[in-house]
Design a protein around this motif. Structure first.
Motif, PDB file in Angstrom:
ATOM      1  N   ALA A  26     -24.079  66.583 -38.614  1.00  0.00           N
ATOM      2  CA  ALA A  26     -23.766  67.169 -37.145  1.00  0.00           C
ATOM      3  C   ALA A  26     -23.277  66.387 -36.044  1.00  0.00           C
ATOM      4  O   ALA A  26     -23.593  65.037 -36.241  1.00  0.00           O
ATOM      5  N   ALA A  27     -22.493  66.640 -35.338  1.00  0.00           N
ATOM      6  CA  ALA A  27     -22.136  65.572 -34.352  1.00  0.00           C
ATOM      7  C   ALA A  27     -22.196  65.831 -33.200  1.00  0.00           C
ATOM      8  O   ALA A  27     -23.063  66.015 -32.201  1.00  0.00           O
ATOM      9  N   PRO A  28     -22.515  64.310 -32.766  1.00  0.00           N
ATOM     10  CA  PRO A  28     -22.766  63.780 -31.846  1.00  0.00           C
ATOM     11  C   PRO A  28     -22.215  64.686 -30.233  1.00  0.00           C
ATOM     12  O   PRO A  28     -21.360  64.422 -30.029  1.00  0.00           O
ATOM     13  N   ALA A  29     -22.986  65.501 -29.384  1.00  0.00           N
ATOM     14  CA  ALA A  29     -22.187  65.696 -28.602  1.00  0.00           C
ATOM     15  C   ALA A  29     -23.089  64.650 -27.155  1.00  0.00           C
ATOM     16  O   ALA A  29     -23.935  63.966 -27.038  1.00  0.00           O
ATOM     17  N   PRO A  30     -22.036  64.345 -26.366  1.00  0.00           N
ATOM     18  CA  PRO A  30     -22.061  63.898 -25.203  1.00  0.00           C
ATOM     19  C   PRO A  30     -22.603  64.593 -23.852  1.00  0.00           C
ATOM     20  O   PRO A  30     -23.459  66.153 -24.216  1.00  0.00           O
ATOM     21  N   ALA A  31     -24.497  63.823 -23.073  1.00  0.00           N
ATOM     22  CA  ALA A  31     -24.972  64.289 -22.667  1.00  0.00           C
ATOM     23  C   ALA A  31     -24.395  64.480 -20.917  1.00  0.00           C
ATOM     24  O   ALA A  31     -24.698  65.230 -20.526  1.00  0.00           O
ATOM     25  N   ASP A  32     -23.088  63.714 -21.003  1.00  0.00           N
ATOM     26  CA  ASP A  32     -23.429  63.836 -19.509  1.00  0.00           C
ATOM     27  C   ASP A  32     -21.234  63.405 -19.668  1.00  0.00           C
ATOM     28  O   ASP A  32     -21.239  62.905 -20.276  1.00  0.00           O
ATOM     29  N   ALA A  33     -20.700  63.626 -18.049  1.00  0.00           N
ATOM     30  CA  ALA A  33     -19.635  63.284 -18.393  1.00  0.00           C
ATOM     31  C   ALA A  33     -18.605  61.327 -18.582  1.00  0.00           C
ATOM     32  O   ALA A  33     -17.796  61.719 -18.997  1.00  0.00           O
ATOM     33  N   ALA A  34     -20.358  61.113 -18.169  1.00  0.00           N
ATOM     34  CA  ALA A  34     -19.655  59.378 -18.156  1.00  0.00           C
ATOM     35  C   ALA A  34     -19.263  58.977 -19.987  1.00  0.00           C
ATOM     36  O   ALA A  34     -18.224  58.626 -20.928  1.00  0.00           O
ATOM     37  N   GLU A  35     -20.692  60.270 -20.803  1.00  0.00           N
ATOM     38  CA  GLU A  35     -20.843  59.428 -22.236  1.00  0.00           C
ATOM     39  C   GLU A  35     -19.328  60.542 -22.981  1.00  0.00           C
ATOM     40  O   GLU A  35     -18.799  59.760 -23.798  1.00  0.00           O
ATOM     41  N   THR A  53     -16.440  60.788 -21.044  1.00  0.00           N
ATOM     42  CA  THR A  53     -15.650  59.375 -21.183  1.00  0.00           C
ATOM     43  C   THR A  53     -15.134  58.684 -22.182  1.00  0.00           C
ATOM     44  O   THR A  53     -13.876  58.390 -22.495  1.00  0.00           O
ATOM     45  N   LEU A  54     -16.654  58.114 -22.902  1.00  0.00           N
ATOM     46  CA  LEU A  54     -16.474  57.542 -23.687  1.00  0.00           C
ATOM     47  C   LEU A  54     -16.145  57.317 -24.594  1.00  0.00           C
ATOM     48  O   LEU A  54     -14.813  57.186 -25.607  1.00  0.00           O
ATOM     49  N   MET A  55     -16.583  58.775 -24.842  1.00  0.00           N
ATOM     50  CA  MET A  55     -15.886  59.709 -26.365  1.00  0.00           C
ATOM     51  C   MET A  55     -14.490  60.066 -26.462  1.00  0.00           C
ATOM     52  O   MET A  55     -14.123  59.709 -27.044  1.00  0.00           O
ATOM     53  N   MET A  56     -13.912  60.696 -25.403  1.00  0.00           N
ATOM     54  CA  MET A  56     -12.681  61.077 -25.660  1.00  0.00           C
ATOM     55  C   MET A  56     -11.851  59.390 -25.425  1.00  0.00           C
ATOM     56  O   MET A  56     -10.896  59.203 -26.324  1.00  0.00           O
ATOM     57  N   GLY A  57     -12.501  58.165 -24.930  1.00  0.00           N
ATOM     58  CA  GLY A  57     -11.426  57.036 -24.894  1.00  0.00           C
ATOM     59  C   GLY A  57     -11.322  56.709 -26.620  1.00  0.00           C
ATOM     60  O   GLY A  57     -10.405  56.025 -27.077  1.00  0.00           O
ATOM     61  N   GLU A  58     -12.519  57.044 -27.152  1.00  0.00           N
ATOM     62  CA  GLU A  58     -12.748  57.112 -28.455  1.00  0.00           C
ATOM     63  C   GLU A  58     -11.826  57.808 -29.761  1.00  0.00           C
ATOM     64  O   GLU A  58     -10.865  57.332 -30.542  1.00  0.00           O
ATOM     65  N   PHE A  59     -11.700  58.606 -29.355  1.00  0.00           N
ATOM     66  CA  PHE A  59     -11.232  59.879 -29.642  1.00  0.00           C
ATOM     67  C   PHE A  59      -9.445  59.657 -30.051  1.00  0.00           C
ATOM     68  O   PHE A  59      -9.327  59.658 -30.663  1.00  0.00           O
TER      69      PHE A  59
END
Length: 185
Positions: free
Chosen positions: A8-17, A19-25
């Protein structure tokens, strides 16, 4: 019991998460691009080395080939082949062979001219020398079906047009900038 094909793919709970995931991506996407560019540069370097070595070897072989050809034509064929087109020499074959046949056009004659000439003949075999390639023009079908509903109805029993929304992430990485960065490193 059903098997899971993928974690299962981890989904962010809010915009801050997010943003962090997008930075990692973006960081991972950048690493992928750098790896591809580094591999391409290495392949280009190896290809250039190979091409230089092959050119060197071909330059060494060219006078040997020319000398053997001259010797063969000057009398080597009579000495070795004894009426044949080729002979064995030092574990290799030397001689004369026919190239595969080609259709060549007379001066100022083009293939289109020959096709038109054959089409104009009243010769039953003329069609034996012409071929036609027929294939579906998919872009024309897409355009026509999307513009005219009547045409869409005619095609409905045979085909349909599919277009889906697709999720994307454009990291905006500039390949030229990455190449410069890679060259500097």
């Amino acid at each position: 019991m059903a098997r899971r094909k993928q974690e299962a793919a981890p989904a962010p709970a809010d915009a801050a998460e997010a943003t962090l995931m997008m930075g990692e991506f973006v960081a991972i996407d950048r690493e992928i691009a750098l790896e591809k560019l580094a591999a391409a540069a290495t392949i280009d370097r190896i290809t250039a080395q190979r091409d230089a070595r092959l050119a060197e070897l071909q330059m060494q072989a060219a006078p040997l080939f020319a000398g053997l050809k001259a010797w063969w034509e000057a009398g080597g064929k009579d000495e070795l082949a004894k009426g044949k087109r080729s002979a064995e020499l030092a574990g290799a074959k030397i001689g004369i062979r026919l190239t595969p046949p080609k259709v060549k056009f007379q001066r100022k004659v083009k293939a289109e001219d020959v096709v038109a000439w054959l089409k104009g003949l009243r010769w039953t075999r003329a069609k034996d020398f012409l071929r036609t390639k027929i294939e579906l023009d998919r872009q024309a079908v897409i355009k026509a079906v999307s513009v005219d509903e009547e045409i869409g109805d005619r095609f409905a029993a045979h085909l349909y047009i599919e277009q889906q929304d697709e999720f994307f992430i454009d990291t905006g990485l500039d390949e030229d900038e990455l190449k410069k960065e890679l060259a500097a490193a």
